[in-house]
Write an enzyme that holds these catalytic residues in place. Structure first.
Site, PDB file in Angstrom:
ATOM      1  N   PRO A  21       0.798  -1.223   0.000  1.00  0.00           N
ATOM      2  CA  PRO A  21       0.000   0.000   0.000  1.00  0.00           C
ATOM      3  C   PRO A  21       0.837   1.283   0.000  1.00  0.00           C
ATOM      4  O   PRO A  21       1.882   1.355   0.629  1.00  0.00           O
ATOM      5  CB  PRO A  21      -0.817  -0.098   1.298  1.00  0.00           C
ATOM      6  CG  PRO A  21      -0.138  -1.129   2.119  1.00  0.00           C
ATOM      7  CD  PRO A  21       0.514  -2.082   1.152  1.00  0.00           C
ATOM      8  N   ASN A  22       0.304   2.232  -0.744  1.00  0.00           N
ATOM      9  CA  ASN A  22       0.837   3.603  -0.850  1.00  0.00           C
ATOM     10  C   ASN A  22       2.120   3.714  -1.666  1.00  0.00           C
ATOM     11  O   ASN A  22       2.595   4.817  -1.922  1.00  0.00           O
ATOM     12  CB  ASN A  22       1.033   4.240   0.540  1.00  0.00           C
ATOM     13  CG  ASN A  22      -0.286   4.354   1.280  1.00  0.00           C
ATOM     14  OD1 ASN A  22      -1.227   4.911   0.731  1.00  0.00           O
ATOM     15  ND2 ASN A  22      -0.374   3.802   2.476  1.00  0.00           N
ATOM     16  N   ARG A  29       4.731  11.056  -2.454  1.00  0.00           N
ATOM     17  CA  ARG A  29       4.599  10.682  -1.043  1.00  0.00           C
ATOM     18  C   ARG A  29       5.882  10.973  -0.256  1.00  0.00           C
ATOM     19  O   ARG A  29       6.916  10.345  -0.522  1.00  0.00           O
ATOM     20  CB  ARG A  29       4.327   9.174  -0.990  1.00  0.00           C
ATOM     21  CG  ARG A  29       4.188   8.617   0.377  1.00  0.00           C
ATOM     22  CD  ARG A  29       4.144   7.095   0.338  1.00  0.00           C
ATOM     23  NE  ARG A  29       3.938   6.598   1.668  1.00  0.00           N
ATOM     24  CZ  ARG A  29       4.188   5.357   2.031  1.00  0.00           C
ATOM     25  NH1 ARG A  29       4.647   4.487   1.158  1.00  0.00           N
ATOM     26  NH2 ARG A  29       3.991   4.987   3.280  1.00  0.00           N
ATOM     27  N   TYR A  34      10.931   8.842   1.238  1.00  0.00           N
ATOM     28  CA  TYR A  34      10.901   7.765   0.238  1.00  0.00           C
ATOM     29  C   TYR A  34      11.624   8.114  -1.059  1.00  0.00           C
ATOM     30  O   TYR A  34      11.722   7.273  -1.953  1.00  0.00           O
ATOM     31  CB  TYR A  34       9.442   7.390  -0.067  1.00  0.00           C
ATOM     32  CG  TYR A  34       8.724   6.829   1.145  1.00  0.00           C
ATOM     33  CD1 TYR A  34       9.010   5.550   1.617  1.00  0.00           C
ATOM     34  CD2 TYR A  34       7.789   7.591   1.849  1.00  0.00           C
ATOM     35  CE1 TYR A  34       8.384   5.049   2.742  1.00  0.00           C
ATOM     36  CE2 TYR A  34       7.143   7.086   2.966  1.00  0.00           C
ATOM     37  CZ  TYR A  34       7.448   5.813   3.411  1.00  0.00           C
ATOM     38  OH  TYR A  34       6.830   5.301   4.529  1.00  0.00           O
ATOM     39  N   ASN A  86       8.149  -5.549  -0.854  1.00  0.00           N
ATOM     40  CA  ASN A  86       8.044  -4.387   0.015  1.00  0.00           C
ATOM     41  C   ASN A  86       6.557  -4.275   0.327  1.00  0.00           C
ATOM     42  O   ASN A  86       5.783  -3.751  -0.475  1.00  0.00           O
ATOM     43  CB  ASN A  86       8.553  -3.116  -0.678  1.00  0.00           C
ATOM     44  CG  ASN A  86       8.452  -1.906   0.230  1.00  0.00           C
ATOM     45  OD1 ASN A  86       7.880  -1.971   1.324  1.00  0.00           O
ATOM     46  ND2 ASN A  86       8.988  -0.780  -0.220  1.00  0.00           N
ATOM     47  N   ALA A  89       3.118  -0.792   4.766  1.00  0.00           N
ATOM     48  CA  ALA A  89       2.711  -0.859   6.178  1.00  0.00           C
ATOM     49  C   ALA A  89       2.254  -2.264   6.593  1.00  0.00           C
ATOM     50  O   ALA A  89       2.275  -2.582   7.787  1.00  0.00           O
ATOM     51  CB  ALA A  89       1.613   0.159   6.445  1.00  0.00           C
ATOM     52  N   HIS A  92       4.336  -4.465   8.933  1.00  0.00           N
ATOM     53  CA  HIS A  92       4.315  -4.325  10.396  1.00  0.00           C
ATOM     54  C   HIS A  92       3.033  -4.853  11.037  1.00  0.00           C
ATOM     55  O   HIS A  92       2.920  -4.861  12.260  1.00  0.00           O
ATOM     56  CB  HIS A  92       4.468  -2.841  10.772  1.00  0.00           C
ATOM     57  CG  HIS A  92       5.494  -2.134   9.938  1.00  0.00           C
ATOM     58  ND1 HIS A  92       6.820  -2.513   9.941  1.00  0.00           N
ATOM     59  CD2 HIS A  92       5.397  -1.102   9.052  1.00  0.00           C
ATOM     60  CE1 HIS A  92       7.486  -1.721   9.096  1.00  0.00           C
ATOM     61  NE2 HIS A  92       6.654  -0.865   8.552  1.00  0.00           N
ATOM     62  N   ASP A  99       1.856 -15.663   7.017  1.00  0.00           N
ATOM     63  CA  ASP A  99       1.440 -17.063   6.819  1.00  0.00           C
ATOM     64  C   ASP A  99       1.527 -17.467   5.349  1.00  0.00           C
ATOM     65  O   ASP A  99       1.935 -18.588   5.032  1.00  0.00           O
ATOM     66  CB  ASP A  99       0.012 -17.273   7.332  1.00  0.00           C
ATOM     67  CG  ASP A  99      -0.070 -17.281   8.856  1.00  0.00           C
ATOM     68  OD1 ASP A  99       0.995 -17.367   9.511  1.00  0.00           O
ATOM     69  OD2 ASP A  99      -1.190 -17.197   9.392  1.00  0.00           O
ATOM     70  N   GLU A 110      13.227  -9.092   1.427  1.00  0.00           N
ATOM     71  CA  GLU A 110      12.422  -7.949   1.878  1.00  0.00           C
ATOM     72  C   GLU A 110      13.168  -6.660   1.552  1.00  0.00           C
ATOM     73  O   GLU A 110      14.380  -6.572   1.781  1.00  0.00           O
ATOM     74  CB  GLU A 110      12.209  -8.072   3.387  1.00  0.00           C
ATOM     75  CG  GLU A 110      11.465  -6.898   3.988  1.00  0.00           C
ATOM     76  CD  GLU A 110      11.181  -7.089   5.476  1.00  0.00           C
ATOM     77  OE1 GLU A 110      11.185  -8.237   5.951  1.00  0.00           O
ATOM     78  OE2 GLU A 110      10.976  -6.084   6.151  1.00  0.00           O
ATOM     79  N   HIS A 112      12.873  -2.264   1.761  1.00  0.00           N
ATOM     80  CA  HIS A 112      12.203  -1.015   2.137  1.00  0.00           C
ATOM     81  C   HIS A 112      13.037   0.155   1.644  1.00  0.00           C
ATOM     82  O   HIS A 112      14.268   0.131   1.774  1.00  0.00           O
ATOM     83  CB  HIS A 112      12.038  -0.903   3.661  1.00  0.00           C
ATOM     84  CG  HIS A 112      11.161  -1.980   4.201  1.00  0.00           C
ATOM     85  ND1 HIS A 112       9.817  -2.025   3.938  1.00  0.00           N
ATOM     86  CD2 HIS A 112      11.447  -3.067   4.931  1.00  0.00           C
ATOM     87  CE1 HIS A 112       9.307  -3.091   4.506  1.00  0.00           C
ATOM     88  NE2 HIS A 112      10.267  -3.746   5.110  1.00  0.00           N
ATOM     89  N   SER A 114      12.936   3.232   2.899  1.00  0.00           N
ATOM     90  CA  SER A 114      13.446   3.858   4.127  1.00  0.00           C
ATOM     91  C   SER A 114      13.928   2.748   5.061  1.00  0.00           C
ATOM     92  O   SER A 114      13.806   1.564   4.735  1.00  0.00           O
ATOM     93  CB  SER A 114      12.327   4.662   4.797  1.00  0.00           C
ATOM     94  OG  SER A 114      11.311   3.790   5.270  1.00  0.00           O
ATOM     95  N   ARG A 119      12.724   4.661  12.337  1.00  0.00           N
ATOM     96  CA  ARG A 119      11.553   5.540  12.331  1.00  0.00           C
ATOM     97  C   ARG A 119      10.671   5.274  13.553  1.00  0.00           C
ATOM     98  O   ARG A 119      11.152   4.809  14.576  1.00  0.00           O
ATOM     99  CB  ARG A 119      10.809   5.366  10.995  1.00  0.00           C
ATOM    100  CG  ARG A 119      11.712   5.734   9.789  1.00  0.00           C
ATOM    101  CD  ARG A 119      11.013   5.492   8.468  1.00  0.00           C
ATOM    102  NE  ARG A 119       9.782   6.287   8.364  1.00  0.00           N
ATOM    103  CZ  ARG A 119       8.855   6.082   7.424  1.00  0.00           C
ATOM    104  NH1 ARG A 119       9.042   5.148   6.515  1.00  0.00           N
ATOM    105  NH2 ARG A 119       7.766   6.827   7.406  1.00  0.00           N
ATOM    106  N   ARG A 123       6.893   0.898  13.445  1.00  0.00           N
ATOM    107  CA  ARG A 123       7.475   0.319  12.230  1.00  0.00           C
ATOM    108  C   ARG A 123       8.624  -0.641  12.541  1.00  0.00           C
ATOM    109  O   ARG A 123       9.241  -1.183  11.629  1.00  0.00           O
ATOM    110  CB  ARG A 123       7.998   1.428  11.299  1.00  0.00           C
ATOM    111  CG  ARG A 123       6.941   2.335  10.756  1.00  0.00           C
ATOM    112  CD  ARG A 123       7.548   3.378   9.815  1.00  0.00           C
ATOM    113  NE  ARG A 123       6.664   4.524   9.721  1.00  0.00           N
ATOM    114  CZ  ARG A 123       5.609   4.603   8.889  1.00  0.00           C
ATOM    115  NH1 ARG A 123       5.352   3.623   8.066  1.00  0.00           N
ATOM    116  NH2 ARG A 123       4.846   5.679   8.881  1.00  0.00           N
TER     117      ARG A 123
HETATM  118  C1  DHK Z   1       7.044   1.628   2.994  1.00  0.00           C
HETATM  119  C2  DHK Z   1       5.921   1.921   3.685  1.00  0.00           C
HETATM  120  O1  DHK Z   1       4.790   2.201   3.044  1.00  0.00           O
HETATM  121  C3  DHK Z   1       5.912   2.016   5.148  1.00  0.00           C
HETATM  122  O2  DHK Z   1       4.667   1.695   5.688  1.00  0.00           O
HETATM  123  C4  DHK Z   1       6.993   1.162   5.769  1.00  0.00           C
HETATM  124  C5  DHK Z   1       8.269   1.161   3.656  1.00  0.00           C
HETATM  125  C6  DHK Z   1       8.328   1.462   5.129  1.00  0.00           C
HETATM  126  C7  DHK Z   1       9.495   1.607   2.889  1.00  0.00           C
HETATM  127  O3  DHK Z   1      10.374   2.254   3.445  1.00  0.00           O
HETATM  128  O4  DHK Z   1       9.594   1.281   1.709  1.00  0.00           O
HETATM  129  O5  DHK Z   1       7.036   1.406   7.149  1.00  0.00           O
END
Ligand code: DHK
Length: 156
Positions: A21-22, A29, A34, A86, A89, A92, A99, A110, A112, A114, A119, A123
């Site tokens: 998401p996002n 963003r 990011y 990735n 959110a 977390h 699962d 994995e 990320h 950031s 942070r 997180r």
């Molecule tokens: C991306 C997100 O959307 C956050 O919710 C994570 C992660 C970190 C990133 O750093 O790519 O906490």
């Protein structure tokens, strides 16, 4: 699509890249956290690196937990060389994603953009990390490229 599949050499392995998401909002963003690259720019750079490494990539993004799980389950049954995830959110929060990843037999990395551990405390825990063979965080685009290199070095 069919044509692309036809011209893809049989030896070409595909790495699945799942973004949560996002991450579709990258570029707009919180660029101070990011970075300024959009997801499609990241995808373009990954595609180029993967090609140099002899791989193709299948890059996906969803804001929906269940869709991410469906894609992981697709990978269980599919013919992927590895998974880069990735989960945003959901990293977390999602025991369900944890699962689903547990069933996968291909290597998981994995990523990320950031470094979540630097942070907010909410997180700091990752449900995906225990299942990952490697984690690249806090390095922006480089984390995705390093993940591709990591998977390319694994015996397939
Ligand atoms: C991306 C997100 O959307 C956050 O919710 C994570 C992660 C970190 C990133 O750093 O790519 O906490």
């Amino acid at each position: 699509m069919l044509f692309a599949a036809m011209i893809q050499p049989f030896s070409m392995k595909t790495i699945l890249i799942i973004n949560g998401p996002n991450l579709n909002m990258l570029g707009l963003r919180e660029p101070e956290i990011y970075g300024t690259l959009t997801l499609s720019e990241i995808e373009g750079q990954c595609r180029q690196s993967a090609q140099e490494l002899g791989f193709t990539i299948d890059v996906r993004q969803s804001n929906h937990e269940g869709v991410l799980i469906d894609w992981v389950q697709e990978a269980v049954l599919g013919n992927y060389a590895g998974l880069i995830i990735n989960a945003g959110a959901y990293t977390h929060t999602s025991i369900a994603l944890h699962d689903a990843l547990k069933i996968l037999r291909i290597p998981i990395v994995e990523v990320h953009l950031s470094d979540p551990k630097q942070r907010e405390s909410f997180r700091h825990h990752s449900y995906t990390e225990p299942l990952a063979k490697a984690v690249f965080k806090g390095e922006g685009l480089s984390g995705y490229i390093k993940a591709l290199h990591f998977l390319a070095q694994k015996p397939l």
